[in-house]
Motif scaffolding. Structure first.
Motif, PDB file in Angstrom:
ATOM      1  N   GLY A 178       0.913  -1.271  -0.083  1.00  0.00           N
ATOM      2  CA  GLY A 178      -0.011   0.221   0.285  1.00  0.00           C
ATOM      3  C   GLY A 178       1.179   1.357  -0.124  1.00  0.00           C
ATOM      4  N   LEU A 179       2.075   1.074  -0.258  1.00  0.00           N
ATOM      5  CA  LEU A 179       2.951   2.387   0.316  1.00  0.00           C
ATOM      6  C   LEU A 179       3.882   2.487  -1.585  1.00  0.00           C
ATOM      7  CD1 LEU A 179       4.914   1.763   3.287  1.00  0.00           C
ATOM      8  CD2 LEU A 179       3.296   3.120   3.019  1.00  0.00           C
ATOM      9  N   THR A 180       3.564   3.951  -1.595  1.00  0.00           N
ATOM     10  CA  THR A 180       3.901   4.203  -3.055  1.00  0.00           C
ATOM     11  C   THR A 180       5.662   4.550  -2.912  1.00  0.00           C
ATOM     12  OG1 THR A 180       4.144   6.537  -2.098  1.00  0.00           O
ATOM     13  CG2 THR A 180       2.375   6.115  -3.309  1.00  0.00           C
ATOM     14  N   GLU A 181       6.156   4.077  -3.797  1.00  0.00           N
ATOM     15  CA  GLU A 181       7.910   4.267  -4.589  1.00  0.00           C
ATOM     16  C   GLU A 181       8.076   5.300  -3.395  1.00  0.00           C
ATOM     17  OE1 GLU A 181       9.574   1.995  -6.080  1.00  0.00           O
ATOM     18  OE2 GLU A 181       8.209   0.539  -5.874  1.00  0.00           O
ATOM     19  N   LYS A 182       7.282   6.593  -3.700  1.00  0.00           N
ATOM     20  CA  LYS A 182       8.278   7.697  -3.157  1.00  0.00           C
ATOM     21  C   LYS A 182       8.087   7.794  -1.066  1.00  0.00           C
ATOM     22  CE  LYS A 182       7.690  12.369  -2.717  1.00  0.00           C
ATOM     23  NZ  LYS A 182       6.866  13.970  -3.507  1.00  0.00           N
ATOM     24  N   GLU A 183       7.045   6.800  -0.715  1.00  0.00           N
ATOM     25  CA  GLU A 183       6.815   6.804   0.438  1.00  0.00           C
ATOM     26  C   GLU A 183       7.637   6.101   1.052  1.00  0.00           C
ATOM     27  OE1 GLU A 183       2.244   7.235   1.307  1.00  0.00           O
ATOM     28  OE2 GLU A 183       2.551   5.314   0.516  1.00  0.00           O
ATOM     29  N   ILE A 184       7.937   4.635   0.372  1.00  0.00           N
ATOM     30  CA  ILE A 184       9.091   3.563   0.784  1.00  0.00           C
ATOM     31  C   ILE A 184      10.832   4.146   0.427  1.00  0.00           C
ATOM     32  CG2 ILE A 184      10.080   1.834  -0.178  1.00  0.00           C
ATOM     33  CD1 ILE A 184       7.722   0.725  -1.527  1.00  0.00           C
ATOM     34  N   ASP A 185      10.607   4.763  -0.807  1.00  0.00           N
ATOM     35  CA  ASP A 185      12.224   5.996  -0.670  1.00  0.00           C
ATOM     36  C   ASP A 185      12.122   6.563   0.715  1.00  0.00           C
ATOM     37  OD1 ASP A 185      14.856   6.922  -2.014  1.00  0.00           O
ATOM     38  OD2 ASP A 185      13.147   8.660  -2.468  1.00  0.00           O
TER      39      ASP A 185
END
Length: 146
Positions: free
Chosen positions: A106-113
């Motif tokens: 459920g996390l976006t790539e940006k949120e993961i980064d």
């Protein structure tokens, strides 16, 4: 809480590998860094040398790792995974990939980064205190009266 949940799951799911609690961490790092010396391994996992030595001895006795003397310095022992260790590592890696997928769902790539960058900064912050305390230092709150 996240680390404790994942550790509990891992300890249950790795029972069939005959790994004692937390030993998978040592095996994983040895497989990632073949030829690592015990002191480096202890530093990497953030445990004291005595704790690492016990875990390494158990892994060696169970046939997951071998110690070899370093060329030119017989005192240094290098740690290498055995075939059984590499086989267990493959299972441990698959579990890690699955756990990462579940954790990051459920996390976006940006949120993961952003999360990774923040966690790295937090780890760097606490490592300063960890090294200080391991060398016998007392953090400031210890000297404050209640």
């Amino acid at each position: 809480m996240i680390a404790r949940c994942l550790d509990s799951i891992s300890n249950v799911e790795f029972q069939h590998l005959n790994l004692s609690r937390g030993q998978y961490l040592y095996l994983y790092r040895i497989c990632e860094n073949p030829g690592i010396i015990p002191n480096q391994l202890a530093e990497l996992i953030k445990v004291d040398r005595t704790t690492a030595a016990r875990a390494i001895s158990k892994l060696e006795a169970d046939g997951f790792v071998v110690k070899q003397s370093a060329m030119g310095n017989k005192k240094n022992k290098l740690l290498y995974p055995t075939d059984a260790g590499l086989e267990a590592w493959d299972f441990i890696r698959r579990e890690g990939v699955h756990s990462d997928q579940v954790t990051l769902e459920g996390l976006t790539e940006k949120e993961i980064d952003i999360a990774v960058k923040l966690l790295r900064r937090m780890r760097n912050n606490i490592e300063v205190d960890w090294k200080f305390v391991k060398k016998g230092g007392r953090r400031p709150y210890m000297d404050q009266s209640e």
